[in-house]
Design an enzyme around this catalytic site. Structure first.
Site, short mmCIF file in Angstrom:
data_model
loop_
_atom_site.label_atom_id
_atom_site.label_comp_id
_atom_site.label_asym_id
_atom_site.label_seq_id
_atom_site.Cartn_x
_atom_site.Cartn_y
_atom_site.Cartn_z
N ARG A 53 0.82 -1.21 0.00
CA ARG A 53 0.00 0.00 0.00
C ARG A 53 0.86 1.27 0.00
O ARG A 53 0.48 2.29 0.57
CB ARG A 53 -0.97 0.02 1.20
N ARG A 88 -2.77 6.69 1.17
CA ARG A 88 -3.15 7.86 1.97
C ARG A 88 -2.14 8.35 3.00
O ARG A 88 -2.30 9.43 3.54
CB ARG A 88 -4.49 7.59 2.67
N ARG A 128 -6.16 13.69 -3.80
CA ARG A 128 -7.51 13.21 -3.48
C ARG A 128 -8.47 14.36 -3.16
O ARG A 128 -9.69 14.17 -3.19
CB ARG A 128 -7.45 12.22 -2.32
N ASP A 144 -7.35 -1.06 -7.68
CA ASP A 144 -7.98 -1.65 -6.50
C ASP A 144 -8.22 -3.13 -6.72
O ASP A 144 -8.24 -3.62 -7.85
CB ASP A 144 -9.29 -0.96 -6.15
N TYR A 168 -16.04 -9.84 -1.20
CA TYR A 168 -16.78 -8.58 -1.39
C TYR A 168 -18.00 -8.79 -2.29
O TYR A 168 -19.05 -8.18 -2.07
CB TYR A 168 -15.86 -7.51 -1.98
O1 CP3 Z 1 0.21 1.02 -3.11
C1 CP3 Z 1 -0.52 0.04 -3.34
O2 CP3 Z 1 -0.47 -1.00 -2.64
C2 CP3 Z 1 -1.37 0.04 -4.59
C3 CP3 Z 1 -2.73 0.35 -4.43
C4 CP3 Z 1 -3.78 -0.58 -3.80
C5 CP3 Z 1 -5.04 -0.08 -3.41
N1 CP3 Z 1 -5.82 -1.12 -3.06
C6 CP3 Z 1 -5.43 1.33 -3.46
C7 CP3 Z 1 -6.50 1.80 -2.56
C8 CP3 Z 1 -3.79 -1.96 -3.60
C9 CP3 Z 1 -2.69 -2.99 -3.82
C10 CP3 Z 1 -5.10 -2.28 -3.12
C11 CP3 Z 1 -5.55 -3.66 -2.86
C12 CP3 Z 1 -6.72 -3.86 -2.02
N2 CP3 Z 1 -7.91 -3.17 -2.02
C13 CP3 Z 1 -6.86 -4.92 -1.12
C14 CP3 Z 1 -5.82 -6.00 -0.92
C15 CP3 Z 1 -4.71 -5.56 -0.06
C16 CP3 Z 1 -5.02 -5.56 1.39
O3 CP3 Z 1 -4.86 -4.51 2.00
O4 CP3 Z 1 -5.33 -6.65 1.91
C17 CP3 Z 1 -8.14 -4.83 -0.53
C18 CP3 Z 1 -8.71 -5.76 0.54
C19 CP3 Z 1 -8.79 -3.72 -1.12
C20 CP3 Z 1 -10.18 -3.25 -0.87
C21 CP3 Z 1 -10.22 -1.85 -0.41
N3 CP3 Z 1 -9.99 -0.77 -1.23
C22 CP3 Z 1 -10.51 -1.35 0.89
C23 CP3 Z 1 -10.83 -2.22 2.09
C24 CP3 Z 1 -10.44 0.06 0.82
C25 CP3 Z 1 -10.73 1.08 1.89
C26 CP3 Z 1 -9.88 1.07 3.05
C27 CP3 Z 1 -8.41 0.92 2.80
O5 CP3 Z 1 -7.84 -0.11 3.21
O6 CP3 Z 1 -7.78 1.81 2.21
C28 CP3 Z 1 -10.09 0.40 -0.51
C29 CP3 Z 1 -9.87 1.73 -1.07
C30 CP3 Z 1 -8.47 2.02 -1.50
N4 CP3 Z 1 -7.72 1.20 -2.31
C31 CP3 Z 1 -7.72 3.19 -1.21
C32 CP3 Z 1 -6.49 3.06 -1.88
C33 CP3 Z 1 -5.36 4.06 -1.91
C34 CP3 Z 1 -8.19 4.37 -0.38
C35 CP3 Z 1 -9.08 5.17 -1.25
C36 CP3 Z 1 -9.09 6.62 -0.88
O7 CP3 Z 1 -8.18 7.35 -1.30
O8 CP3 Z 1 -10.04 7.04 -0.20
#
Ligand code: CP3
Length: 345
Positions: free
Chosen positions: A23, A27, A36, A72, A148
């Site tokens: 990640r 953020r 954002r 995502d 999901y």
């Molecule tokens: O830098 C990186 O790793 C690349 C970007 C990335 C995102 N999502 C961007 C994102 C990656 C690899 C993911 C994968 C992802 N998304 C997973 C698997 C990885 C893990 O953490 O287990 C999962 C379960 C998700 C589903 C998801 N997407 C959730 C639960 C959320 C909200 C809460 C959170 O953990 O951030 C998201 C939204 C999301 N995906 C954001 C980002 C940067 C936040 C969005 C925002 O800017 O508001």
């Protein structure tokens, strides 16, 4: 020129261990939060130019050995005709709840139509990335995407999905097969567009017992990873919160296994034997809380990890995603600890 990350994945001797941070494009970065303010998350994901800029943000600020594409977990499901919004995690308009819902799903015959913005982003990033750094593509595992799709939103134990598995294992197996085909096509497209390696995120890997995993999950993961191997796509499988399955996961045919902080990676390496013997690289697995606790805790935690896991075939990372509140100084302290390690002999 050595690509430290890919060398370590192959188990070659490297000048030091490679490092990236799960990640890392998100953020905790002030520049991401600023972007954002102008765009929704969906807008960032839909635009290859903006996604490429976000992918590059951590690479510009820090000396990291790999970039992970900004997208995502749910990005490819729009190709199944399903609609996802983010609040802040994924939310489905119409969760899948029956065998009929599942039978109606169709994987596009042409894999180039699966989230084409992601390969487009990879092509843009590849042009900007320092050639010493590697580029990582990714997708969710069939199981973690299904969590999901069936539950309709995030949760902690995804009981709706587990109930569907118990109620109609045949329909559930069909859902796994559909998602395996989708994810395989999507990841092969990412490799063709410039991803050196792909990571399969199994964020909800730990929800089954070992016997249930063997019965309901092993064949799908073997199919997925087997297809990637046949297509020549280097791959890493990441299992979150599943220490009871670590040895089963290590027996999958992926080149790399990434684990969360709950598993003792040093002990697992001993059990599996050195990379030279079994060809399995390990990735991870510092507790992300070490970074939240500040630079001193980040340094201590990283040094402890390095002392416990042999360097050969080890890619340093967190055990799960970096959290939004982490100070930049903690990230730098982790990087400094990895860079400061005496060269392996
Ligand atoms: O830098 C990186 O790793 C690349 C970007 C990335 C995102 N999502 C961007 C994102 C990656 C690899 C993911 C994968 C992802 N998304 C997973 C698997 C990885 C893990 O953490 O287990 C999962 C379960 C998700 C589903 C998801 N997407 C959730 C639960 C959320 C909200 C809460 C959170 O953990 O951030 C998201 C939204 C999301 N995906 C954001 C980002 C940067 C936040 C969005 C925002 O800017 O508001």
């Amino acid at each position: 020129m050595q690509n430290r990350f890919m060398s370590a994945l192959r188990g070659e001797v490297t000048d030091r261990r490679p490092l990236w941070i799960m990640r890392q494009a998100g953020r905790y970065l002030p520049e991401y939060r600023a972007l954002r303010k102008e765009h929704t998350f969906e807008e960032l994901c839909a635009s290859p130019e903006l996604s490429a800029a976000v992918t590059m943000m951590p690479m510009e600020r820090f000396d990291l050995d790999a970039a992970i594409i900004f997208a995502d977990l749910m990005t490819p499901v729009s190709a199944l005709g399903l609609n996802v919004r983010f609040d802040p995690g994924p939310v489905l308009d119409k969760p899948l709840r029956s065998a009929a819902d599942i039978r109606a799903l169709k994987v596009p015959a042409d894999a180039t139509s699966i989230a084409p913005e992601v390969p487009a982003t990879l092509r843009l990033v590849k042009k900007q990335l320092d050639p010493k750094a590697n580029l990582i593509g990714f997708a969710g595992s069939p199981w973690s995407i299904a969590a999901y799709l069936v539950q309709g939103k995030g949760g902690k134990d995804f009981i709706a999905m587990r109930a569907l598995l118990r109620e109609d294992p045949v329909a559930f197996g069909h859902l796994m097969a559909v998602l395996t085909e989708l994810v395989t096509g999507y990841l092969i497209q990412q490799h063709k567009a410039g991803a050196d390696v792909v990571q399969v995120f199994d964020s909800w890997a730990g929800l089954l017992s070992l016997p249930d995993w063997e019965l309901h999950m092993r064949s799908h993961l073997e199919n997925l990873i087997g297809e990637l191997n046949r297509a020549g796509v280097p791959n890493i499988y990441f299992a979150n919160a599943a220490p009871h399955l670590a040895e089963a996961h290590a027996s999958l045919p992926s080149q790399g296994l990434a684990l969360c902080w709950r598993t003792d990676l040093g002990a697992l390496r001993k059990k599996l034997g050195p990379h030279e013997g079994n060809g399995k690289a390990l990735q991870g697995n510092l507790d992300p809380a070490c970074l939240l606790a500040g630079p001193e805790a980040a340094r201590r935690g990283t040094e402890d990890l390095l002392s416990r896991v042999p360097a050969r075939g080890h890619m340093v990372n967190l055990g799960h995603g970096i959290t939004p509140e982490v100070p930049m100084e903690s990230v730098q302290a982790m990087i400094d600890a990895v860079h400061g390690e005496a060269p392996a002999n």
